[in-house]
Design an enzyme around this catalytic site. Structure first.
Site, mmCIF file in Angstrom:
data_model
loop_
_atom_site.group_PDB
_atom_site.id
_atom_site.type_symbol
_atom_site.label_atom_id
_atom_site.label_comp_id
_atom_site.label_asym_id
_atom_site.label_seq_id
_atom_site.Cartn_x
_atom_site.Cartn_y
_atom_site.Cartn_z
ATOM 1 N N CYS A 71 11.027 103.008 13.212
ATOM 2 C CA CYS A 71 11.344 102.727 14.489
ATOM 3 C C CYS A 71 11.980 103.533 15.582
ATOM 4 O O CYS A 71 13.969 103.411 15.108
ATOM 5 C CB CYS A 71 11.851 100.948 14.844
ATOM 6 S SG CYS A 71 12.478 100.697 16.741
ATOM 7 N N CYS A 81 15.274 101.420 17.246
ATOM 8 C CA CYS A 81 16.210 100.723 16.698
ATOM 9 C C CYS A 81 15.670 100.195 15.146
ATOM 10 O O CYS A 81 15.722 101.457 14.327
ATOM 11 C CB CYS A 81 16.205 99.164 17.320
ATOM 12 S SG CYS A 81 14.859 98.543 17.744
ATOM 13 N N SER A 82 15.644 99.430 14.629
ATOM 14 C CA SER A 82 15.287 99.421 14.027
ATOM 15 C C SER A 82 14.172 97.985 13.159
ATOM 16 O O SER A 82 14.071 97.548 11.996
ATOM 17 C CB SER A 82 16.417 98.593 12.829
ATOM 18 O OG SER A 82 17.197 97.574 13.409
ATOM 19 N N CYS A 83 13.105 98.430 13.912
ATOM 20 C CA CYS A 83 12.181 96.867 13.541
ATOM 21 C C CYS A 83 11.165 97.098 12.631
ATOM 22 O O CYS A 83 10.623 98.321 12.261
ATOM 23 C CB CYS A 83 11.062 97.076 14.894
ATOM 24 S SG CYS A 83 12.518 96.913 16.964
HETATM 25 FE FE LIG Z 1 13.610 98.688 16.692
#
Ligand SMILES: [Fe+2]
Length: 198
Positions: A106, A109-111
């Site tokens: 991602c 971010c951190s999905c």
């Molecule tokens: Fe994300």
């Protein structure tokens, strides 16, 4: 120090700000502490990579399920009782092949598809991984212990808020005749993200 930013000076560390918000919500009867505890519990006990591992194992032994999983990952996971949040509108399952390695990131971010893969590991959230896996995927994979032959194509998939991914690793040749349960036990979180092969 006169040149220090007065706003930064006045701002408490994030932990204290979170505690203060939680306390304020609790005082108004909104049970924030309970909600946080519930989320923590779910993250630790229910959103675990073993869920994704069970989905993969089923796909390995059941060709019809595999087809459904590749066509609509969300519905296929739900068949096994694995729910995804409403805003994860699509689960796209990426099929590895001897000459194809899929890898998820991602860049923003951190999905992840966290109800299946588990919460993202720290390195997944790191700017280094997020930026470099796109530009120099082969090198990053090698640094993470996955050395691919030059003729293996690396496909990098950038997660969005509504489209989540999970890699379908290849079933190792030595697992002929294994039960679904035995197979699920060898599927790792890193193989579901695509930074490892089995
Ligand atoms: Fe994300």
């Amino acid at each position: 120090m006169p040149d220090q930013n007065p706003v930064i000076q006045r701002t408490a560390p994030v932990e204290r700000r979170v505690d203060a918000i939680q306390q304020a919500l609790d005082e108004r009867g909104m049970n924030a502490s309970e909600a946080v505890e519930d989320l923590t519990h779910r993250a630790q006990e229910q959103w675990i990579p073993q869920n994704g591992a069970r989905v993969i194992a089923k796909a390995w032994v059941d060709p019809e399920f595999r087809k459904r999983l590749l066509a609509n990952g969300r519905d296929a996971a739900l068949e096994m009782g694995f729910q995804m949040p409403k805003h994860h509108r699509h689960l796209v399952v990426l099929e590895n092949a001897p000459k194809v390695q899929n890898v998820i990131c991602c860049t923003l971010c951190s999905c992840t598809a966290f109800t299946l893969i588990g919460l993202p590991p720290d390195w997944y959230k790191d700017l280094q991984y997020r930026s470099r896996v796109v530009r120099e995927s082969r090198t990053v994979l090698e640094e993470m212990g996955l050395k691919l032959e030059p003729d293996v194509e690396v496909r990098v998939w950038d997660t969005t808020a509504d489209t989540r991914y999970m890699v379908l690793p290849e079933r190792p040749a030595h697992t002929a005749g294994w039960t679904e349960e035995q197979l699920a036990a060898i599927v790792t979180r890193d193989s579901l993200i695509g930074v490892a092969r089995l």
